[in-house]
Write a protein that holds these residues in place. Structure first.
Motif, PDB file in Angstrom:
ATOM      1  N   PHE A   1      -5.413  24.536  -1.543  1.00 34.61           N
ATOM      2  CA  PHE A   1      -5.564  25.975  -1.304  1.00 34.61           C
ATOM      3  C   PHE A   1      -6.615  26.229  -0.220  1.00 34.61           C
ATOM      4  O   PHE A   1      -6.458  27.116   0.619  1.00 34.61           O
ATOM      5  CB  PHE A   1      -5.966  26.662  -2.614  1.00 34.61           C
ATOM      6  CG  PHE A   1      -6.528  28.039  -2.455  1.00 34.61           C
ATOM      7  CD1 PHE A   1      -5.688  29.137  -2.318  1.00 34.61           C
ATOM      8  CD2 PHE A   1      -7.911  28.254  -2.451  1.00 34.61           C
ATOM      9  CE1 PHE A   1      -6.211  30.421  -2.172  1.00 34.61           C
ATOM     10  CE2 PHE A   1      -8.435  29.523  -2.317  1.00 34.61           C
ATOM     11  CZ  PHE A   1      -7.588  30.611  -2.171  1.00 34.61           C
ATOM     12  N   CYS A   2      -7.708  25.449  -0.252  1.00 35.56           N
ATOM     13  CA  CYS A   2      -8.827  25.682   0.667  1.00 35.56           C
ATOM     14  C   CYS A   2      -8.443  25.492   2.138  1.00 35.56           C
ATOM     15  O   CYS A   2      -9.062  26.101   3.018  1.00 35.56           O
ATOM     16  CB  CYS A   2      -9.999  24.763   0.321  1.00 35.56           C
ATOM     17  SG  CYS A   2     -10.860  25.194  -1.204  1.00 35.56           S
ATOM     18  N   ILE A   3      -7.468  24.670   2.420  1.00 40.38           N
ATOM     19  CA  ILE A   3      -7.114  24.402   3.819  1.00 40.38           C
ATOM     20  C   ILE A   3      -5.970  25.287   4.315  1.00 40.38           C
ATOM     21  O   ILE A   3      -5.569  25.197   5.476  1.00 40.38           O
ATOM     22  CB  ILE A   3      -6.751  22.917   4.025  1.00 40.38           C
ATOM     23  CG1 ILE A   3      -5.548  22.526   3.164  1.00 40.38           C
ATOM     24  CG2 ILE A   3      -7.952  22.028   3.717  1.00 40.38           C
ATOM     25  CD1 ILE A   3      -5.077  21.092   3.401  1.00 40.38           C
TER      26      ILE A   3
ATOM     27  N   GLU B   1     -18.387  18.697   0.541  1.00 40.04           N
ATOM     28  CA  GLU B   1     -19.038  17.977   1.642  1.00 40.04           C
ATOM     29  C   GLU B   1     -18.544  18.448   3.003  1.00 40.04           C
ATOM     30  O   GLU B   1     -19.308  18.516   3.971  1.00 40.04           O
ATOM     31  CB  GLU B   1     -18.778  16.468   1.493  1.00 40.04           C
ATOM     32  CG  GLU B   1     -19.583  15.827   0.377  1.00 40.04           C
ATOM     33  CD  GLU B   1     -19.229  14.364   0.173  1.00 40.04           C
ATOM     34  OE1 GLU B   1     -18.088  13.980   0.522  1.00 40.04           O
ATOM     35  OE2 GLU B   1     -20.073  13.607  -0.327  1.00 40.04           O
ATOM     36  N   GLU B   2     -17.265  18.799   3.094  1.00 40.23           N
ATOM     37  CA  GLU B   2     -16.690  19.283   4.349  1.00 40.23           C
ATOM     38  C   GLU B   2     -15.865  20.538   4.066  1.00 40.23           C
ATOM     39  O   GLU B   2     -14.632  20.526   4.115  1.00 40.23           O
ATOM     40  CB  GLU B   2     -15.820  18.205   4.982  1.00 40.23           C
ATOM     41  CG  GLU B   2     -16.588  16.934   5.352  1.00 40.23           C
ATOM     42  CD  GLU B   2     -15.686  15.884   5.981  1.00 40.23           C
ATOM     43  OE1 GLU B   2     -14.516  16.211   6.271  1.00 40.23           O
ATOM     44  OE2 GLU B   2     -16.145  14.759   6.180  1.00 40.23           O
ATOM     45  N   PRO B   3     -16.533  21.647   3.754  1.00 41.84           N
ATOM     46  CA  PRO B   3     -15.800  22.874   3.399  1.00 41.84           C
ATOM     47  C   PRO B   3     -15.039  23.440   4.596  1.00 41.84           C
ATOM     48  O   PRO B   3     -15.591  23.540   5.698  1.00 41.84           O
ATOM     49  CB  PRO B   3     -16.915  23.820   2.958  1.00 41.84           C
ATOM     50  CG  PRO B   3     -18.135  23.321   3.665  1.00 41.84           C
ATOM     51  CD  PRO B   3     -17.987  21.835   3.729  1.00 41.84           C
ATOM     52  N   PRO B   4     -13.769  23.771   4.421  1.00 43.53           N
ATOM     53  CA  PRO B   4     -13.013  24.401   5.505  1.00 43.53           C
ATOM     54  C   PRO B   4     -13.616  25.759   5.842  1.00 43.53           C
ATOM     55  O   PRO B   4     -14.242  26.406   4.994  1.00 43.53           O
ATOM     56  CB  PRO B   4     -11.606  24.553   4.909  1.00 43.53           C
ATOM     57  CG  PRO B   4     -11.574  23.618   3.742  1.00 43.53           C
ATOM     58  CD  PRO B   4     -12.970  23.573   3.221  1.00 43.53           C
ATOM     59  N   PRO B   5     -13.459  26.229   7.070  1.00 40.83           N
ATOM     60  CA  PRO B   5     -13.995  27.554   7.424  1.00 40.83           C
ATOM     61  C   PRO B   5     -13.297  28.658   6.635  1.00 40.83           C
ATOM     62  O   PRO B   5     -12.112  28.568   6.320  1.00 40.83           O
ATOM     63  CB  PRO B   5     -13.685  27.657   8.926  1.00 40.83           C
ATOM     64  CG  PRO B   5     -12.580  26.684   9.167  1.00 40.83           C
ATOM     65  CD  PRO B   5     -12.789  25.572   8.203  1.00 40.83           C
TER      66      PRO B   5
END
Length: 330
Positions: free
Chosen positions: A101-103, A135-139
Motif C-alpha cells: 500500500f505504501c508504494i 528504514e526507507e519510507p516512500p514519499p
C-alpha cells in the motif's frame, strides 16, 4: 468538522504546528494507557491528512468527498492494519500488504496513511517486515503506530518513529465529557476505569455496574459459604469472564488496602462497607494468596484453559478465614 477529544487538544496543537512547519514525521508512535482515546486521535489525524479542506485548527472538514469516504471506511488512501480478532496478533501478511500500500500512488495526491494498532501485537516476523518500510519510507506516507505497551515493540522500530504520548485527562474534564455522552454515574465509572474516560463509557454501555453487583454477590456468597464452588463457577461464567477477573483482582487489592490501613482510597468506593465486612474475615495473607492465584488464572485463560475448572478450583479455596487465624498460619 471532526475533532479530537477535549483532553487531546494540546497534543493535537503541537502536532499541527509541526505539520504547518513541514516537519510532520513519516512515522508516529502514539502511546498511552488503554481507554484514553489513542485510536480516536489517530483516526482524527488520518482523516485530517486526507481531507480536501481541513480547518485552520487542522481538523478535517467532515463534508468533502474524502471525508465521506473516510467516514464509511472506504478511503483508498487509508490502510488499517489491526488484528482480525480481539486477542489475535498482527501477522506478517498484513504488514506485507501495508508495505505494498505504501508504494502505491495516492488517489487524491495528498498522500497515504497507514494505521497499525496495537503495534505491540506484531510478531517478530511482522515487526521485521515493518522495519524495512520504516528504514526507507516512500514519499507521501504517514504511518501511525498505536500502543499501550510500547516496551513490547522492538527498539529498532521505536527509534524510527516520533513518539507522541497521550495521558489521562483531569478527572473533572473526564467526568464532564462523560456527562455530555449521557453516561450515568460518571464519577463511579471513571474510578472503576482507572481514570480512562473511554473505558468508563464502554463500561456504561456494557451495563457493567449491574454485572459487577451480580459477580460481587457470587463471590461474597462463596466466602460466606452460602454458595457452593460448583454453583458459583457456573453462575460466574454466565457473565463476562475477562471483566469478572479484573473485578476480582481489584476487590482483593481493596481488601489488602483495608487490611493494612483504615484511611484508604478504594477502587470500589460504593462497595466500601461490604468490603470492610469481608476484610474482617479474610486475612491480608489470604488476600495476597488469592490475588496471585487470580493472576495465574488470568494467564491460563489466555491460553484457552478450562475456565469452569479454574474458577471452581479458585472458589473452593475461598472459605471464611478468621483474621487472627489467617495471620497466625499465614
Amino acid at each position: 468538522m471532526t475533532a479530537c477529544l477535549p483532553w487531546q487538544l494540546e497534543a493535537w496543537q503541537r502536532l499541527m504546528r509541526s505539520r504547518t512547519a513541514g516537519r510532520l514525521p513519516h512515522a508516529i508512535l502514539l502511546t498511552g494507557p488503554t481507554g484514553i482515546g489513542k485510536l480516536h486521535f489517530a483516526r482524527t489525524l488520518a482523516q485530517s491528512l486526507l481531507c480536501q479542506s481541513p480547518a485552520e485548527s487542522g481538523f478535517a472538514c467532515g463534508a468533502c468527498r474524502d471525508c465521506r469516504l473516510f467516514s464509511v471506511g472506504n478511503h483508498p488512501d487509508l490502510f488499517n492494519c489491526q488484528p482480525g480478532e480481539p486477542q489475535a496478533g498482527i501477522k506478517i501478511e498484513q504488514i506485507r500488504a501495508l508495505a505494498e500500500f505504501c508504494i502505491r500512488t495516492s488517489s487524491s495526491g495528498r498522500g497515504r496513511v497507514g494505521l497499525v494498532a496495537p503495534a505491540d501485537r506484531m510478531n517478530s516476523h511482522a515487526a521485521n517486515a515493518l522495519l524495512k518500510t520504516l528504514e526507507e519510507p516512500p514519499p507521501g506516507i504517514v504511518l501511525l503506530l498505536l500502543s499501550s505497551q510500547p516496551s513490547q515493540i522492538p527498539a529498532t522500530l521505536r527509534s524510527r518513529c516520533q513518539p507522541l504520548k497521550l495521558v489521562y485527562p483531569p478527572a473533572a474534564q473526564a467526568v464532564q465529557w462523560l456527562h455530555e455522552q449521557e453516561v450515568a454515574d460518571p464519577e463511579l465509572l471513571l474510578t472503576l476505569a482507572g481514570g480512562a474516560p473511554l473505558q468508563a463509557q464502554q463500561l456504561a454501555q456494557q451495563q457493567a455496574l449491574t454485572t459487577r453487583r451480580a459477580l460481587f454477590d457470587i463471590y461474597r456468597g462463596v466466602v460466606e459459604q452460602r454458595l457452593s464452588e460448583a454453583a458459583a463457577a457456573e453462575q460466574w461464567l454466565r457473565q463476562d469472564t475477562e471483566l469478572g477477573l479484573e473485578w476480582l483482582l481489584s476487590w482483593h487489592m481493596d481488601l489488602i488496602r483495608l487490611n493494612m490501613g483504615t484511611e484508604v482510597e478504594l477502587s470500589h468506593p460504593d462497595l466500601a462497607q461490604e468490603l470492610r465486612e469481608l476484610a474482617d474475615v479474610v486475612s491480608v495473607n489470604e488476600c495476597f494468596r488469592r490475588y496471585h492465584a487470580l493472576l495465574q488464572i488470568r494467564q491460563q485463560l489466555k491460553m484457552q484453559r478450562n475456565a469452569p475448572m479454574l474458577m471452581e478450583a479458585f472458589f473452593s479455596t475461598c472459605q471464611t478465614v478468621n483474621q487472627t487465624t489467617g495471620a497466625a498460619t499465614g
